[in-house]
Design an enzyme around this catalytic site. Structure first.
Site, PDB file in Angstrom:
ATOM      1  N   ASP A 177      -2.949  -7.697  17.584  1.00 49.02           N
ATOM      2  CA  ASP A 177      -3.758  -7.025  16.577  1.00 49.02           C
ATOM      3  C   ASP A 177      -4.926  -7.918  16.159  1.00 49.02           C
ATOM      4  O   ASP A 177      -4.737  -9.080  15.791  1.00 49.02           O
ATOM      5  CB  ASP A 177      -2.865  -6.700  15.372  1.00 49.02           C
ATOM      6  CG  ASP A 177      -3.541  -5.802  14.365  1.00 49.02           C
ATOM      7  OD1 ASP A 177      -3.829  -4.643  14.716  1.00 49.02           O
ATOM      8  OD2 ASP A 177      -3.771  -6.248  13.226  1.00 49.02           O
ATOM      9  N   ASN A 178      -6.125  -7.372  16.238  1.00 51.90           N
ATOM     10  CA  ASN A 178      -7.331  -8.067  15.758  1.00 51.90           C
ATOM     11  C   ASN A 178      -7.467  -9.510  16.258  1.00 51.90           C
ATOM     12  O   ASN A 178      -7.668 -10.436  15.460  1.00 51.90           O
ATOM     13  CB  ASN A 178      -7.359  -8.071  14.226  1.00 51.90           C
ATOM     14  CG  ASN A 178      -7.635  -6.703  13.651  1.00 51.90           C
ATOM     15  OD1 ASN A 178      -8.390  -5.913  14.206  1.00 51.90           O
ATOM     16  ND2 ASN A 178      -7.003  -6.398  12.526  1.00 51.90           N
ATOM     17  N   GLU A 210      -6.363  -6.095  21.089  1.00 53.67           N
ATOM     18  CA  GLU A 210      -6.820  -4.960  20.291  1.00 53.67           C
ATOM     19  C   GLU A 210      -8.053  -5.440  19.528  1.00 53.67           C
ATOM     20  O   GLU A 210      -7.974  -5.859  18.384  1.00 53.67           O
ATOM     21  CB  GLU A 210      -5.706  -4.505  19.330  1.00 53.67           C
ATOM     22  CG  GLU A 210      -6.042  -3.230  18.561  1.00 53.67           C
ATOM     23  CD  GLU A 210      -6.543  -3.476  17.138  1.00 53.67           C
ATOM     24  OE1 GLU A 210      -6.890  -2.505  16.462  1.00 53.67           O
ATOM     25  OE2 GLU A 210      -6.579  -4.647  16.713  1.00 53.67           O
ATOM     26  N   LYS A 265       0.834  -1.196   0.000  1.00 53.13           N
ATOM     27  CA  LYS A 265       0.000   0.000   0.000  1.00 53.13           C
ATOM     28  C   LYS A 265       0.875   1.255   0.000  1.00 53.13           C
ATOM     29  O   LYS A 265       1.948   1.295   0.605  1.00 53.13           O
ATOM     30  CB  LYS A 265      -0.914   0.012   1.230  1.00 53.13           C
ATOM     31  CG  LYS A 265      -1.966  -1.097   1.237  1.00 53.13           C
ATOM     32  CD  LYS A 265      -2.952  -0.929   0.097  1.00 53.13           C
ATOM     33  CE  LYS A 265      -4.078  -1.946   0.169  1.00 53.13           C
ATOM     34  NZ  LYS A 265      -4.990  -1.719   1.279  1.00 53.13           N
ATOM     35  N   GLN A 323      -0.954 -12.030  10.594  1.00 49.36           N
ATOM     36  CA  GLN A 323      -1.332 -12.092   9.195  1.00 49.36           C
ATOM     37  C   GLN A 323      -0.049 -11.976   8.386  1.00 49.36           C
ATOM     38  O   GLN A 323       1.002 -11.651   8.938  1.00 49.36           O
ATOM     39  CB  GLN A 323      -2.311 -10.977   8.831  1.00 49.36           C
ATOM     40  CG  GLN A 323      -1.728  -9.587   8.893  1.00 49.36           C
ATOM     41  CD  GLN A 323      -2.208  -8.795  10.090  1.00 49.36           C
ATOM     42  OE1 GLN A 323      -3.166  -9.168  10.744  1.00 49.36           O
ATOM     43  NE2 GLN A 323      -1.527  -7.692  10.380  1.00 49.36           N
ATOM     44  N   LYS A 337       1.081   4.764   9.174  1.00 48.37           N
ATOM     45  CA  LYS A 337       1.137   3.356   8.761  1.00 48.37           C
ATOM     46  C   LYS A 337       1.751   3.192   7.374  1.00 48.37           C
ATOM     47  O   LYS A 337       2.264   2.123   7.043  1.00 48.37           O
ATOM     48  CB  LYS A 337      -0.275   2.752   8.746  1.00 48.37           C
ATOM     49  CG  LYS A 337      -0.773   2.260  10.086  1.00 48.37           C
ATOM     50  CD  LYS A 337      -2.177   1.715   9.994  1.00 48.37           C
ATOM     51  CE  LYS A 337      -2.268   0.477   9.150  1.00 48.37           C
ATOM     52  NZ  LYS A 337      -3.621  -0.130   9.174  1.00 48.37           N
ATOM     53  N   TYR A 338       1.689   4.250   6.556  1.00 49.75           N
ATOM     54  CA  TYR A 338       2.099   4.117   5.160  1.00 49.75           C
ATOM     55  C   TYR A 338       3.253   5.039   4.770  1.00 49.75           C
ATOM     56  O   TYR A 338       3.633   5.069   3.602  1.00 49.75           O
ATOM     57  CB  TYR A 338       0.895   4.403   4.253  1.00 49.75           C
ATOM     58  CG  TYR A 338      -0.325   3.593   4.630  1.00 49.75           C
ATOM     59  CD1 TYR A 338      -0.400   2.242   4.324  1.00 49.75           C
ATOM     60  CD2 TYR A 338      -1.372   4.169   5.341  1.00 49.75           C
ATOM     61  CE1 TYR A 338      -1.510   1.492   4.693  1.00 49.75           C
ATOM     62  CE2 TYR A 338      -2.480   3.428   5.713  1.00 49.75           C
ATOM     63  CZ  TYR A 338      -2.545   2.087   5.390  1.00 49.75           C
ATOM     64  OH  TYR A 338      -3.633   1.334   5.759  1.00 49.75           O
TER      65      TYR A 338
END
Length: 679
Positions: A391-392, A420, A261, A321, A530-531
């Site tokens: 995370d998640n 989270e 991304k 992930q 984040k990017y």
């Protein structure tokens, strides 16, 4: 069931199949519904049991709901471990006699019988004779003289009936039976488990960073040079000086290039865009590797050592992930979801799409995948990580988490896992119940006075045995609409609220600069870190006053145990809808000083306008202050934000403004404090 029933025990999770949460050094309530046949008096004790099963403490339970037979006691476990509790019930013959004798002797009924029964009761206490209780011990020598004298007076017919009764009701006799009660029909419930965690599982001040932004710079040709772990370590003294004790790193692993991304989550990355650190995995390695731009494991170890030297623990993001370039994709394709066209499915949460991330499938090879994930976690524990921000977690199976958390709680009980999970309440609560030590919450979206009160009540008194909350005003993913306007004032008031209403609170770096520009159409930062790289010149943040506020907030939290506990909270009436007032308190029985600690937070919820109104405090109910000499109840306070002293009464006027003062953090001066959390 016990002979004198104790039912509806609390805190109990899933009938005792899962342990309730408790924390070393934090008082918490044990409750039960206790009743019996007839009218004779009963008593109940909360019995706290050590991990070895020995009795640590017995605390007499008090009736907290007249007519509903609901009893409560506050207890505290001093050390972490697998503790438990039970409730003991018994018939209280002294309380029964005291009630009956007072009525009958005053009426001149059965005087001799009542006095003789009282005398025999004194003798039973001395000898240790209790009905159906072979464990009743004789009274200690220090009490025998008091009880013997009372028995003698009760039988002395030269005294008036009232004098004889008074001998049996004397304060010394009451104290003797309180210290050494006659427990007739003593019985115990089964023991229920408590997972007592170390204090950091409950209370901490987190500061989040993207290590690659620390020291990053742009060359004249426009290309970027990444920051490093060594560079991030140089910033740790600044963060520690504000009182933060947890430094939280977003993922530091290699980042994939396939479908990477770009700026603000655009689908196509430009050359030089670093990509999201949550797109984990490349040819350089996966979750057990460090991005080459950040450094090596030696650099990471140096970061951990520097953090510890500055009084901080290291928390690492655990994002389960993979990018399409992760080694697991080719080594273990069975760990992913394959679509009908043969391609691996990327992550989606419609309408959101994450083309740079493949979710894991935990059903095809749960044992193999579980072992691999445990190996990853162990790598970072071996390198000094003591906290994982997961995370998640709500997108992974609960049985996987239960097995994984059980494994690490047994092997490394000091390691803390934060969930989270911004998801539905049932999932959030269950993640906590099965072993997550802390949980993100809905705090960020609670804005109005009534919903703030309702939510603080919920997390403090209704779910504290299931999940420990962590309050964050913003995160790298979340910038709610209330933060878009209001400037420094909204950032300051949300920081005050988070730091004083939850034992754990957290700040995402850049908060000091009041970074409040939203990405159009989304509740998140524009130019999202984040990017891209986001280096900051920290000296420039001093102008906002936010760094100084952080320092004051964390100093107040370090000073006051009331702000580092969860269960005890009171809300106080204010006559303005945008003035919030609440207090937190710890009884002197549970503080190292022996003094009850009480802190009152008063806060404007309006970042735009001046508000003023009256605050009503029931100082007697709070157990603070003393008479002012004119019928007023007064309490001495010191504001931890500026050191000013105040004397408040039952009604107090405040004027709060974004330009002068948004709130108070009022500590009660101990010299005028007596607690009524439990008489």
């Amino acid at each position: 069931m016990t002979r004198i029933p104790a039912v509806e025990l609390f805190p109990v999770v899933e009938g005792g199949r899962l342990p309730a949460k408790a924390t070393e050094g934090e008082p918490f309530p044990i409750r039960a519904t206790v009743f019996r046949e007839g009218h004779d008096a009963l008593a109940a004790e909360a019995v706290l049991l050590t991990p070895s099963g020995a009795v640590h403490s017995r605390t007499l339970m008090r009736d907290i709901a007249k007519g509903l037979d609901r009893y409560e006691a506050w207890v505290m476990a001093p050390t972490p471990g697998d503790w438990s509790f039970r409730v003991d019930t018994w018939a209280d013959p002294y309380a029964t006699w005291r009630h009956d004798a007072t009525i009958k002797i005053k009426a001149g009924i059965d005087v001799e019988l009542m006095c003789e029964e009282g005398a025999r009761l004194m003798e039973r206490c001395i000898a240790g004779r209790a009905i159906a209780n072979p464990t009743q011990a004789p009274a200690p020598a220090a009490l025998r003289e008091v009880l013997t004298a009372a028995a003698s007076s009760l039988r002395d017919r030269t005294l008036t009936p009232q004098q004889r009764l008074s001998a049996g009701l004397a304060s010394q006799v009451k104290a003797a039976f309180a210290a050494h009660p006659v427990r007739d029909l003593l019985d115990s419930t089964e023991a229920y488990p408590l997972d007592v965690a170390r204090s950091r599982a409950l209370a901490g001040a987190w500061y989040e960073i993207f290590p690659r932004s620390a020291g990053a710079f742009q060359k004249p040709d426009g290309t970027w040079v990444s920051g490093t772990l060594r560079g991030a370590a140089e910033d740790l003294p600044r963060i520690a000086s504000m009182g933060f004790d947890v430094i939280y790193l977003t993922p530091i692993h290699p980042i994939g290039t396939t479908h990477r991304k770009g700026k603000n989550n655009t689908l196509t990355a430009r050359e030089g865009d670093p990509g999201s650190p949550y797109g984990i995995g490349s040819a350089e390695g996966g979750h057990d590797a460090i991005h080459p731009d950040l450094g090596t494991f030696d650099d990471f170890d140096a970061f951990v050592a520097r953090a510890k030297a500055n009084g901080m623990e290291v928390a690492l993001d655990l994002a389960l992930q993979c990018s399409p370039d992760h080694p697991w994709v080719t080594q273990h394709p069975e760990w992913f979801n394959v679509r009908a066209d043969g391609t691996i499915a990327y992550a989606e949460n419609p309408p959101k799409k994450y083309q740079d991330i493949y979710p894991l499938n935990f059903d095809k090879d749960p044992e193999g995948l579980g072992d691999a994930i445990r190996d990853v976690i162990q790598v970072w524990i071996d390198h000094g990580v003591t906290i994982f921000r997961v995370d998640n977690p709500h997108t992974k199976p609960l049985n996987f988490w239960k097995d994984t958390l059980d494994h690490f709680h047994a092997a490394h009980p000091e390691v803390i896992f934060l969930a989270e999970a911004f998801t539905r309440p049932a999932m959030m609560r269950t993640l906590g119940a099965i072993g997550f030590d802390q949980s993100y919450t809905y705090f960020t979206w609670r804005v109005d006075k009534d919903e703030i009160i309702d939510y603080l009540t919920e997390v403090s008194t209704q779910t504290a045995h299931l999940m420990r909350p962590a309050f964050w005003p913003t995160t790298h993913d979340i910038l709610t609409p209330q933060m878009w306007t209001g400037g420094t004032a909204i950032f300051a008031l949300r920081a005050i609220l988070a730091a004083t209403s939850s034992p754990t609170w957290g700040i995402y770096s850049g908060y000091e600069f009041v970074e409040n520009e939203p990405r159009p159409g989304f509740e998140e930062q524009n130019n999202n870190e984040k990017y891209e790289y986001r280096p900051r010149v920290w000296e420039e943040a001093e102008a906002t006053g936010i760094p100084q506020l952080f320092t004051l907030l964390n100093a107040a939290r370090a000073k006051h145990p009331a702000l580092r506990q969860l269960h005890q909270i009171r809300f106080h009436h204010t006559d303005h809808p945008e003035i919030l007032c609440f207090s937190r308190q710890v009884d002197g029985r549970f503080t190292t000083s022996g003094e009850t600690d009480t802190v009152i937070t008063v806060l404007s919820l309006n970042p735009h306008d001046t508000v003023e109104g009256t605050i009503e405090l029931d100082l007697s109910e709070m157990g603070v202050g003393e008479s002012g000499g004119h019928g007023d109840h007064l309490v001495d306070l010191v504001d931890e934000l500026d050191g000013r002293h105040y004397t408040w009464g039952t009604k107090n006027w405040v004027r709060l403004s974004p330009w002068t003062r948004l709130g108070h953090i009022m500590a009660v001066v101990p010299s005028r404090t007596h607690s009524t959390w439990e008489d």
